[in-house]
Write a protein that holds these residues in place. Sequence first.
Motif, PDB file in Angstrom:
ATOM      1  N   VAL A   1       0.854  -1.180   0.000  1.00 14.44           N
ATOM      2  CA  VAL A   1       0.000   0.000   0.000  1.00 14.44           C
ATOM      3  C   VAL A   1       0.897   1.238   0.000  1.00 14.44           C
ATOM      4  CG1 VAL A   1      -1.758   1.271   1.285  1.00 14.44           C
ATOM      5  CG2 VAL A   1      -1.847  -1.229   1.180  1.00 14.44           C
TER       6      VAL A   1
ATOM      7  N   GLY B   1      -4.592   9.654  -1.285  1.00 10.64           N
ATOM      8  CA  GLY B   1      -5.010   8.562  -0.411  1.00 10.64           C
ATOM      9  C   GLY B   1      -4.100   7.375  -0.569  1.00 10.64           C
ATOM     10  N   LEU B   2      -4.591   6.244  -0.109  1.00 16.22           N
ATOM     11  CA  LEU B   2      -3.805   5.013  -0.127  1.00 16.22           C
ATOM     12  C   LEU B   2      -4.170   4.201  -1.364  1.00 16.22           C
ATOM     13  CD1 LEU B   2      -4.179   4.066   3.645  1.00 16.22           C
ATOM     14  CD2 LEU B   2      -2.271   5.269   2.533  1.00 16.22           C
ATOM     15  N   TYR B   3      -3.150   3.627  -1.990  1.00 19.77           N
ATOM     16  CA  TYR B   3      -3.347   2.793  -3.170  1.00 19.77           C
ATOM     17  C   TYR B   3      -2.763   1.403  -2.947  1.00 19.77           C
ATOM     18  CZ  TYR B   3      -4.798   6.853  -5.830  1.00 19.77           C
ATOM     19  OH  TYR B   3      -5.488   7.941  -6.278  1.00 19.77           O
ATOM     20  N   GLN B   4      -3.485   0.420  -3.381  1.00 25.85           N
ATOM     21  CA  GLN B   4      -2.974  -0.950  -3.429  1.00 25.85           C
ATOM     22  C   GLN B   4      -2.201  -1.106  -4.736  1.00 25.85           C
ATOM     23  OE1 GLN B   4      -3.192  -3.672  -1.253  1.00 25.85           O
ATOM     24  NE2 GLN B   4      -1.826  -4.588  -2.774  1.00 25.85           N
TER      25      GLN B   4
END
Lengths: 341, 341
Positions: B38, B64-67
């Motif tokens: 992440v 934001g958060l990215y996979q």
Amino acid sequence: MRKTLFSILLSAAAIQSTFAGDPITLRDMGSFHVGGRVVEISGKPVKEVVFGAGGVPAKVDPNGLYQVEQMYVQYFLPQNRKGKYPLLMWHGGGLTGATYETTPDGREGWLNLFIRKGWDVYNSDAVERGRSGFAPPDVWNGEPNFLTKANPFERFRIGQGLGSWNADPAKMKVNVGSQFPVDAYDNFTKQIVPRWINTDEAIIAAYAALVDKVCPCVLLFHSQAGGFGFTVAQARPDKIKAIVAVEPAVAGDKAQAGRLKDIPTLVVYGDYIPLDSRWPRMRQIGLDYADAIRTAGGSADVVNLPDVGIKGNSHMLMMDKNNGQVADLIQKWLVDKGLVD
Amino acid sequence: MRKTLFSILLSAAAIQSTFAGDPITLRDMGSFHVGGRVVEISGKPVKEVVFGAGGVPAKVDPNGLYQVEQMYVQYFLPQNRKGKYPLLMWHGGGLTGATYETTPDGREGWLNLFIRKGWDVYNSDAVERGRSGFAPPDVWNGEPNFLTKANPFERFRIGQGLGSWNADPAKMKVNVGSQFPVDAYDNFTKQIVPRWINTDEAIIAAYAALVDKVCPCVLLFHSQAGGFGFTVAQARPDKIKAIVAVEPAVAGDKAQAGRLKDIPTLVVYGDYIPLDSRWPRMRQIGLDYADAIRTAGGSADVVNLPDVGIKGNSHMLMMDKNNGQVADLIQKWLVDKGLVD
């Protein structure tokens, strides 16, 4: 209508199919690419590229002809075929055919479940995604969009709208009674792939090429593919024997809905729609299109799952914990329409 | 060595397997994503995006958060299992797991052939490709590379090197006696996907995560995945029971080749290598690595197919017209190494 739906629900358990744990016997399985076109790119400098650390440098001339906008399709043909026609599964936006495979928490998805019900299933990756590949930036006017981990949680009615996702699972605001396998949400986010927003024409052209290749058939499509599925059905009405629209986020052209008047159509929606900021409007698009089909003399059944006692479904019905129950409801409808031997 | 190889060739026909046309019975099939991490992106403006023509606009906050950097794996587990361990198939550069599926001219590929031989097959898309998805530009420092229609024809020893491809099939300079299904070359180009050149670390990390999840196992890898396969084997030697390196374009770290001394290794090359501008050097990388394994007391068998009478193979052995013959040679070697019940 209400009575019919309850009877669908009650008799679903009687539908013959094999169960998880039983072997799956296929008379064939394989894949192909369909559609696409060749474009020329010119006027670019030659590059020297080392493919992989330790590799031998290769001259790469970016000028030339490119194959673009083809679509990948994987098929599984059960030995004991019962569906009268192939069943084509088309996934939603930002996703690939993996949508219909094993669920994020490791249960069987609709691909396996409908193979077990005896359908020849053709599962595809829309143009630009997955094994279909994507075109050079010179070809498409626009960049790919990426979704955050939070985005589908908040848009797909898993959580309670904007701000409901949290990196700390204890702080997530999940819809009460959700059937989505929330503990495996991180696994679901691994299925997300980038998407463009101006490639609809290319995507539709490849789906039409698939229909021309393998149909007559039944179309089952989800979310963004509502636009693709209804549009292709308008263009190829003789090839489509039934439509299962699963939470279509987009519909076809209402003025052309009459072209679907001989295609039995089922539209299925999950739970929590009135609580969402966008889904009431999105559902209305589908309801209006279904009305337009009926006005033209066609048949369009709309099932809001909570109305028939099936509660807790997110936008991702095919991977919710009760995905088998929803698959059975669809199968019963297909049986009722005479599409199963 | 030569004598052994002829015996492999001559007895290959005796290998038990089911044939195209027979049903394939699976005790299970499915898919999953493995690995990844992440990442956080911050400081970007919020965008309003309409997903699909006619869709309802959605606010997309790119912060934001990215996979990212997960890998897609699809598995097929035959009912009549004969391989003692799972067989992992890793494709080459610019391609996906489709490499091992139906050939461009519609015959069975190595996925089906090895399932029919009784192997549990795990076929994956490397990080950045296919159903694994790719990361936002902020995460990887570099752009994707795209291959022209001509490029693989000229680099994969289908044609006679640079300038051998032509949009007019009659003007193509195909290697004499080629086993590649040249009439279906256009279909093959539909399998090509963009590739990055600086993502090796992420790709290797995901392959290692796969090995940790499903091995002990046998690795079968092709071309670019030579670098990935040998490197992962060096890192996880106890988990790898055998290696089949199919035309590795890259190898591991020779200084660490001794870590493979207990892993039986087969390296297979096709035809036309002396005629090519790059392949003699690329083959030498593999030969040197095999030497280093042997110097460390290990076992590494190198098969140049023309030396054992199998002629006409391109770089894409698994889709050449004699792909079944090459699969049988590999299977015989696996039998000889005691890896088949």
